[in-house]
Design an enzyme around this catalytic site. Structure first.
Site, PDB file in Angstrom:
ATOM      1  N   LYS A  32       0.853  -1.179   0.000  1.00 15.31           N
ATOM      2  CA  LYS A  32       0.000   0.000   0.000  1.00 15.31           C
ATOM      3  C   LYS A  32       0.891   1.232   0.000  1.00 15.31           C
ATOM      4  O   LYS A  32       1.831   1.319   0.782  1.00 15.31           O
ATOM      5  CB  LYS A  32      -0.793   0.002   1.314  1.00 15.31           C
ATOM      6  CG  LYS A  32      -2.282  -0.008   1.142  1.00 15.31           C
ATOM      7  CD  LYS A  32      -2.945  -0.069   2.490  1.00 15.31           C
ATOM      8  CE  LYS A  32      -3.486   1.299   2.861  1.00 15.31           C
ATOM      9  NZ  LYS A  32      -4.275   1.263   4.089  1.00 15.31           N
TER      10      LYS A  32
ATOM     11  N   HIS B 242      -0.346   4.456   0.326  1.00 17.40           N
ATOM     12  CA  HIS B 242      -0.911   5.527   1.145  1.00 17.40           C
ATOM     13  C   HIS B 242      -1.217   4.987   2.547  1.00 17.40           C
ATOM     14  O   HIS B 242      -0.879   3.853   2.864  1.00 17.40           O
ATOM     15  CB  HIS B 242      -2.188   6.048   0.481  1.00 17.40           C
ATOM     16  CG  HIS B 242      -3.238   4.989   0.387  1.00 17.40           C
ATOM     17  ND1 HIS B 242      -3.231   4.027  -0.586  1.00 17.40           N
ATOM     18  CD2 HIS B 242      -4.301   4.735   1.172  1.00 17.40           C
ATOM     19  CE1 HIS B 242      -4.264   3.219  -0.398  1.00 17.40           C
ATOM     20  NE2 HIS B 242      -4.921   3.624   0.648  1.00 17.40           N
TER      21      HIS B 242
END
Ligand code: OMP
Length: 216
Positions: free
Chosen positions: A104, A106
């Site tokens: 991921k 963010h």
């Protein structure tokens, strides 16, 4: 390891049809008289009972580890259930972590969820087939500066990989770490020996072992 743990696991697996008998094509192309699908332990009660068997296997083997790691996806509920059973049954509160398959960019970022990977890490998974997923987990653990402490799986099929060794024996030899299994094919075969419906499969299992089994 105690036969009570093995028997609890094998009876649950057969009850849930996570262990099936017949003719199944494996990833290797072999036709196996049995197949194990841990995805069929699919209720709170099943995962609770399965977690108890995993936790007991670690404790009965005096496994040396600081935390648990469950490789995505199947290892995630298994490592979690093992961690909760270590706490409720054995009063051991150990950290647990798992990975995302895709990192991921963010939010909290990274691809490890849960406790940071540190110290001696025990990998918890369903089966080791070719060993690819386990090797990826070991790389991930080492990249974080932690140490792989071993692997815990539910079932050891005790069959050769591409050479003489099984994928489990190969992982043990390559990384010099223990691999624990709740039960193996010998346990399964002994377990169904006295079962009216299932004992018939022992002949096929013996033939399969003669062809693909590891040296005893
Ligand atoms: P994951 O559980 O997703 O890691 O997949 C394990 C692999 O092992 C899958 O490709 C399964 O089809 C395979 N497998 C089992 O899950 N259970 C068995 O009893 C045998 C195999 C296999 O193909 O050897």
């Amino acid at each position: 390891m105690s036969s009570a743990t093995k028997n609890a696991f094998l009876s649950l697996a057969i009850e849930r049809q996570a262990l099936k008998f017949g003719a199944f094509t494996l990833k290797s192309g072999r036709t196996s008289p049995y197949f194990f699908n841990a995805g069929l332990f699919a209720s709170g009660g099943d995962l609770h009972r399965l977690g108890e068997c995993y936790a007991a296997t670690l404790v009965e083997n005096n496994a040396d580890f600081d935390m648990l790691f469950g490789p995505a996806y199947k290892g995630i509920p298994l490592a979690t259930a093992t961690a909760t059973s270590l706490f409720t049954q054995f009063n051991k509160d150990v950290p647990v972590a798992y990975n995302r398959k895709e990192a991921k960019a963010h939010g909290e970022g990274g691809n490890i969820v849960g406790a940071p990977l540190q110290g001696k890490v025990m990998i918890v998974d369903d089966v080791i087939t070719a060993g690819t997923a386990i090797r990826e987990s070991i790389d991930l653990i080492q990249q974080q500066g932690a140490e792989p402490a071993g692997v815990l799986v539910a079932l050891d099929r005790q069959e050769r990989g591409s050479g003489e060794l099984s994928a489990i024996q190969q992982v043990q030899a390559d990384y010099n770490i223990p691999v624990f299994a709740i039960a193996n094919l010998t346990d399964l075969s002994n377990f169904i020996k006295n079962d009216d419906q299932l004992s018939v499969y022992n002949e096929k299992i013996a033939q399969y072992r003669a062809q693909y089994g590891i040296q005893a």
